[in-house]
Structures are given as structure tokens and as C-alpha cells.
Design a protein around this motif. Sequence first.
Motif, short mmCIF file in Angstrom:
data_model
loop_
_atom_site.label_atom_id
_atom_site.label_comp_id
_atom_site.label_asym_id
_atom_site.label_seq_id
_atom_site.Cartn_x
_atom_site.Cartn_y
_atom_site.Cartn_z
N THR A 16 0.83 -1.19 0.00
CA THR A 16 0.00 0.00 0.00
C THR A 16 0.87 1.25 0.00
O THR A 16 0.59 2.21 -0.72
CB THR A 16 -0.94 0.00 1.22
OG1 THR A 16 -1.67 -1.22 1.24
CG2 THR A 16 -1.90 1.17 1.18
N HIS A 20 0.91 4.06 -2.81
CA HIS A 20 0.62 5.42 -2.34
C HIS A 20 1.64 6.40 -2.92
O HIS A 20 1.28 7.50 -3.34
CB HIS A 20 0.65 5.45 -0.81
CG HIS A 20 0.43 6.80 -0.22
ND1 HIS A 20 -0.80 7.40 -0.17
CD2 HIS A 20 1.29 7.68 0.35
CE1 HIS A 20 -0.69 8.59 0.40
NE2 HIS A 20 0.58 8.78 0.72
N VAL A 58 -6.56 6.51 -5.36
CA VAL A 58 -5.84 5.55 -4.51
C VAL A 58 -5.70 6.08 -3.09
O VAL A 58 -5.94 5.37 -2.12
CB VAL A 58 -4.45 5.19 -5.11
CG1 VAL A 58 -3.57 4.48 -4.11
CG2 VAL A 58 -4.63 4.33 -6.35
N ASN A 61 -9.43 6.37 -1.42
CA ASN A 61 -10.21 5.16 -1.20
C ASN A 61 -9.42 3.95 -0.72
O ASN A 61 -10.03 2.99 -0.24
CB ASN A 61 -10.94 4.78 -2.49
CG ASN A 61 -11.96 5.82 -2.86
OD1 ASN A 61 -12.79 6.21 -2.06
ND2 ASN A 61 -11.87 6.32 -4.08
N VAL A 62 -8.10 3.95 -0.87
CA VAL A 62 -7.32 2.77 -0.50
C VAL A 62 -6.29 3.09 0.58
O VAL A 62 -6.42 2.63 1.71
CB VAL A 62 -6.63 2.13 -1.74
CG1 VAL A 62 -5.83 0.91 -1.33
CG2 VAL A 62 -7.66 1.77 -2.80
N SER A 63 -5.29 3.89 0.23
CA SER A 63 -4.19 4.08 1.17
C SER A 63 -4.61 4.85 2.42
O SER A 63 -4.11 4.59 3.51
CB SER A 63 -2.99 4.74 0.49
OG SER A 63 -3.29 6.02 0.03
N ARG A 65 -7.43 4.64 3.96
CA ARG A 65 -8.13 3.70 4.82
C ARG A 65 -7.17 2.71 5.46
O ARG A 65 -7.28 2.40 6.65
CB ARG A 65 -9.17 2.95 3.98
CG ARG A 65 -10.20 2.23 4.80
CD ARG A 65 -11.14 1.47 3.93
NE ARG A 65 -12.07 2.36 3.25
CZ ARG A 65 -13.13 1.95 2.60
NH1 ARG A 65 -13.39 0.67 2.52
NH2 ARG A 65 -13.92 2.80 2.01
N ILE A 66 -6.19 2.23 4.69
CA ILE A 66 -5.27 1.21 5.19
C ILE A 66 -4.16 1.80 6.04
O ILE A 66 -3.82 1.26 7.09
CB ILE A 66 -4.69 0.39 4.01
CG1 ILE A 66 -5.81 -0.41 3.33
CG2 ILE A 66 -3.58 -0.54 4.49
CD1 ILE A 66 -5.40 -1.08 2.04
N ARG A 71 -11.26 7.70 6.09
CA ARG A 71 -11.88 7.81 4.76
C ARG A 71 -12.84 8.98 4.79
O ARG A 71 -13.51 9.22 5.79
CB ARG A 71 -12.62 6.52 4.44
CG ARG A 71 -13.20 6.51 3.05
CD ARG A 71 -13.69 5.12 2.65
NE ARG A 71 -14.46 5.26 1.45
CZ ARG A 71 -15.77 5.10 1.37
NH1 ARG A 71 -16.46 4.77 2.42
NH2 ARG A 71 -16.40 5.26 0.24
#
Length: 183
Positions: A16, A20, A58, A61-63, A65-66, A71
Motif C-alpha cells: 500500500t 501510495h 488511490v 479510497n485505498v491508502s 483507509r489502510i 476515509r
Amino acid sequence: MDLNPPPGENYANPKTCFFHVLFKAAALAFYILSALFFDSFVIIFVVTVLLGALDFWVVKNVSGRILVGLRWWNEINDLGESVWKFECLDQESMARMNKKDSWLFWWTLYLTAVAWLVLGIFSLIRFQADYLLVVGVCLALSIANIVGFTKCRKDAKKQIQQFATQTIATRFSSTLQSAFSVV
């Protein structure tokens, strides 16, 4: 925000973290190096904005959150007003977030915006209004993520404080009830 990365701690989510940074670096590198390989402004505009949009998606919605457990999104209500919506992990999960992942997330988020701002200043100095448009779009996407995640982080801190206050008040009242019920 801590200026130095935590020592002795590895990244919990290296893939991730890689993606990112990848889309940010790809958009910046393509914009900077494209003049060497392409004469067409349209190609430079489309590819750079596409890479900037991929980075925006990215991160949002992805990095986000992780890596930091946050978010955000924005909705327009029935009255036509903009309403910010935030999600964050619970308090225990937030406490377990990897500090190095978080450090990378926040620093790259801010440094990318600074890089686009510097490139915008160079475009302005060189009187390249068309390239200023490319930089403006990518800078706007970066700033949107900064604003969204900063508001989300503030909202998460407020939720944690409210939870802590509520928990302390509940325990205090239950302690008082048990103390007076004994008497």
C-alpha cells in the motif's frame, strides 16, 4: 505530526505504501520529463491528469483507509449544500496503526502538494499558461485530499474524545451508584 519517522519500526503495509507513493511520483515524473519526449501538450495534459486522478483515487479510497484508518467523501444534500462525511476506525484499531505508515502517508500527501505548487510557480514564471492548467488540476486534487483527510483526522480525534468522556462519565456514575447502593 512528528517530523522524524519512528526508528526500528517496519512498514506494516509495504504494498500500500508503494502504490501510495507510486502514483504521486509517476504524475510528477511524467510532467517533469514529458517535455523531453513529447511535443504534444494534449498527451502531456491527458496522461499527467490521469495519473493525478489515479493518485487521488488511490489515496482517498485505498491508502487512506489502510495506512491511517481514515476515509472521507463529500455529498450534496437535498438543499444543495455540501456535506462532508467521515469514517474512521475504532479507538483500539487507531491505536494499533503503524506509525511509519502514518508518517509516510501524511508527509507524501503534503510534499506532493508543495511539489505541484513549485511547478506551478515555474510555469507562471515561464508564462506557460497551458502547463499551469495541468499543474492546477493536479494541485487541486492534492489539496482536496489534504483538506478531506485533515478534516477527517480532526473528526476522528473529536469522536475519540467524546468516547473517552462518555466512558469516564459512565464509569463514574456506576461507581457512585454502587457506592450509594451499599449504604
